[in-house]
Design an enzyme around this catalytic site. Structure first.
Site, PDB file in Angstrom:
ATOM      1  CD  GLN A 166      -7.111  18.577  -7.688  1.00  0.00           C
ATOM      2  OE1 GLN A 166      -6.597  19.642  -7.978  1.00  0.00           O
ATOM      3  NE2 GLN A 166      -7.992  17.986  -8.470  1.00  0.00           N
ATOM      4  CD  GLU A 167      -5.762  10.343  -3.235  1.00  0.00           C
ATOM      5  OE1 GLU A 167      -4.964  10.216  -4.178  1.00  0.00           O
ATOM      6  OE2 GLU A 167      -6.213   9.394  -2.578  1.00  0.00           O
ATOM      7  NE  ARG A 179     -28.925  12.596  28.451  1.00  0.00           N
ATOM      8  CZ  ARG A 179     -29.733  11.550  28.527  1.00  0.00           C
ATOM      9  NH1 ARG A 179     -30.860  11.504  27.821  1.00  0.00           N
ATOM     10  NH2 ARG A 179     -29.428  10.534  29.308  1.00  0.00           N
ATOM     11  CG  PHE A 210      -7.889  -1.756   1.038  1.00  0.00           C
ATOM     12  CD1 PHE A 210      -8.739  -2.640   1.678  1.00  0.00           C
ATOM     13  CD2 PHE A 210      -6.573  -1.682   1.476  1.00  0.00           C
ATOM     14  CE1 PHE A 210      -8.280  -3.442   2.716  1.00  0.00           C
ATOM     15  CE2 PHE A 210      -6.103  -2.466   2.509  1.00  0.00           C
ATOM     16  CZ  PHE A 210      -6.955  -3.357   3.134  1.00  0.00           C
ATOM     17  N   GLY A 228       0.841  -1.198   0.000  1.00  0.00           N
ATOM     18  CA  GLY A 228       0.000   0.000   0.000  1.00  0.00           C
ATOM     19  C   GLY A 228       0.871   1.239   0.000  1.00  0.00           C
ATOM     20  CB  THR A 233      -0.417   6.023   6.458  1.00  0.00           C
ATOM     21  OG1 THR A 233       1.016   6.090   6.365  1.00  0.00           O
ATOM     22  CG2 THR A 233      -0.924   4.731   5.835  1.00  0.00           C
TER      23      THR A 233
END
Ligand SMILES: Cc1cc2nc3c(=O)[nH]c(=O)nc-3n(C[C@H](O)[C@H](O)[C@H](O)COP(=O)(O)OP(=O)(O)OC[C@H]3O[C@@H](n4cnc5c(N)ncnc54)[C@H](O)[C@@H]3O)c2cc1C
Length: 385
Positions: free
Chosen positions: A249-250, A276, A162, A137, A373
């Site tokens: 860009q990603e 609450r 994935f 990966g 990552t």
């Protein structure tokens, strides 16, 4: 003036805000009501891609001559933000429009651009990008998939896992070695049109801990013959450089999603804690709650300033690789921290799937992993120190 246009970011304008209104209406009416069902079936309905295409919501930053909206990354940014705001994140437009279409726009030959981009813009084709393999990966140079030239074709063999939009994808950009004896220099991007690809098959839609409505699948290529004309850009060995150039860009779009998520987290948590009651007063009134939410609000503000600056720079072609990596790791870490801190204020309800905060929590976790990552982001940043 609508609520959203009161605070127009520096990178936006009236036209882009009009696009935002269009995106929001579509997401609220056509996507959000289906999200529970999409989560159950683990993918969106195929037709929703065509509906989004009909409205001009796909490929908004692709030039009109190739069938796109003729806009900029700001249009992509608006779509990404509104998906989070509408609790309708399942339609994989970031991969389709912001990533796949831009590989073709930036590296494709004229023939390739005219062939694929108009169909991506209408939703006739759904796009995916297949880098990750069972064995590798982060270390992309080590991919084992091979595309070996044989006459006018490449013969593609390998397995990918994935892959977002993998189940519905009609067009897959596959990272493969055209020269298996080389590392980075042997990598090319090969476009597979799945409708006519004997030897191509899809494996399971993978069960995830979050983002259940976004299909994530395994893809298999067993002697798939791909026309040589489908080599992206037409020259072998360019794939690794193409990937590295597009990843900024990603990463930016993931970082933007993180900021939108922190803002949404704050919004739902403020509403809940003010309503609450415990020990005769709203949960918000405990000093711990106020201080923690003050911290989250501060993070949201810093994140917003940072991401807006990154987008302005990106639009000007000035966003550098380390800054994009900083935005990706820091903001996705902040997103996960905010989701964790805020879920606590919902007590047991925070652990119930029907409460949006639980979905924010589980959807957020992957952000630190995909798109490179966060450890890889720090590795990249350190090279520039
Ligand atoms: C929901 C989802 C959607 C995805 N969508 C796509 C997609 O559309 N297309 C696609 O190609 N991939 C996709 N991925 C794959 C994703 O990009 C990879 O999972 C990611 O890049 C990490 O690769 P890996 O899982 O093999 O982990 P590994 O690379 O095995 O890493 C394992 C751990 O080791 C660490 N590590 C690795 N190398 C280093 C190093 N040099 N220094 C320090 N630490 C290191 C990592 O940070 C990580 O913590 C998706 C994944 C998921 C879960």
């Amino acid at each position: 003036m609508s609520a959203a246009t009161k605070n127009i970011p520096a990178w936006s304008d009236e036209d882009i805000e009009a696009f935002r209104d269009l995106a929001r209406t579509f997401l609220e009416k056509e996507c959000a009501p289906n999200e529970d069902r999409w989560n159950e079936q683990q993918h969106v309905d195929r037709e929703i891609w065509n509906k989004a295409g009909d409205l001009g919501l796909l490929c908004p930053s692709i030039p009109t001559e190739y069938g796109g909206g003729g806009g900029t990354f700001a249009h992509e940014a608006v779509m990404a933000e509104e998906q989070i705001r509408a609790f309708a994140p399942s339609l994989g437009t970031a991969v389709h429009s912001t990533i796949v279409a831009h590989y073709i726009l930036n590296y494709g030959t004229e023939e390739q651009k005219h062939r694929w981009l108009p169909k991506l813009a209408t939703g006739e084709l759904v796009g995916a990008v297949a880098m990750t393999e069972p064995g590798t990966g982060s270390d992309l140079q080590a991919v084992k998939s091979r595309a070996i030239r044989d006459g006018d074709e490449y013969v593609l063999d390998g397995s990918k896992t994935f892959i977002s939009n993998g189940l519905l994808a009609d067009l897959v950009i596959v990272v493969a070695k055209t020269d298996p004896d080389n590392q980075a220099a042997g990598i090319s991007l090969v476009v597979v049109e799945t409708a006519d690809a004997p030897g191509f098959s899809r494996g399971r839609v993978l069960k995830k801990i979050g983002q259940h409505g976004q299909d994530t699948a395994e893809l298999f290529f067993d002697g798939v013959r791909v026309p040589a004309a489908n080599l992206l850009g037409g020259t072998e060995g360019q794939g690794f450089v193409q990937l590295m150039q597009q990843l900024a860009q990603e990463r930016l779009v993931l970082a933007l999603g993180a900021v939108a998520s922190i803002e949404k987290t704050l919004e739902v948590t403020l509403a809940y804690t003010k309503d609450r009651h415990a020990f005769g007063k709203p949960v918000f009134n405990f000093q711990n709650t106020k201080f923690k939410l003050a911290e989250v609000a501060t993070t949201a503000k810093i994140g917003r300033v940072f991401i807006d600056d990154c987008i302005v720079k990106h639009l000007a072609g000035e966003l550098d690789i380390p800054t994009a990596s900083m935005a990706k790791w820091w903001l996705t870490q902040a997103q996960c921290d905010a989701a964790d801190e805020c879920l606590q204020f919902f007590g047991g309800y925070g652990y119930m799937a029907e409460y949006p905060i639980s979905r924010i929590y589980t959807d957020s976790r992957i952000q630190k992993i995909y798109g490179g990552t966060n450890e890889i982001m720090k590795e990249i940043i350190s090279r520039f120190l």
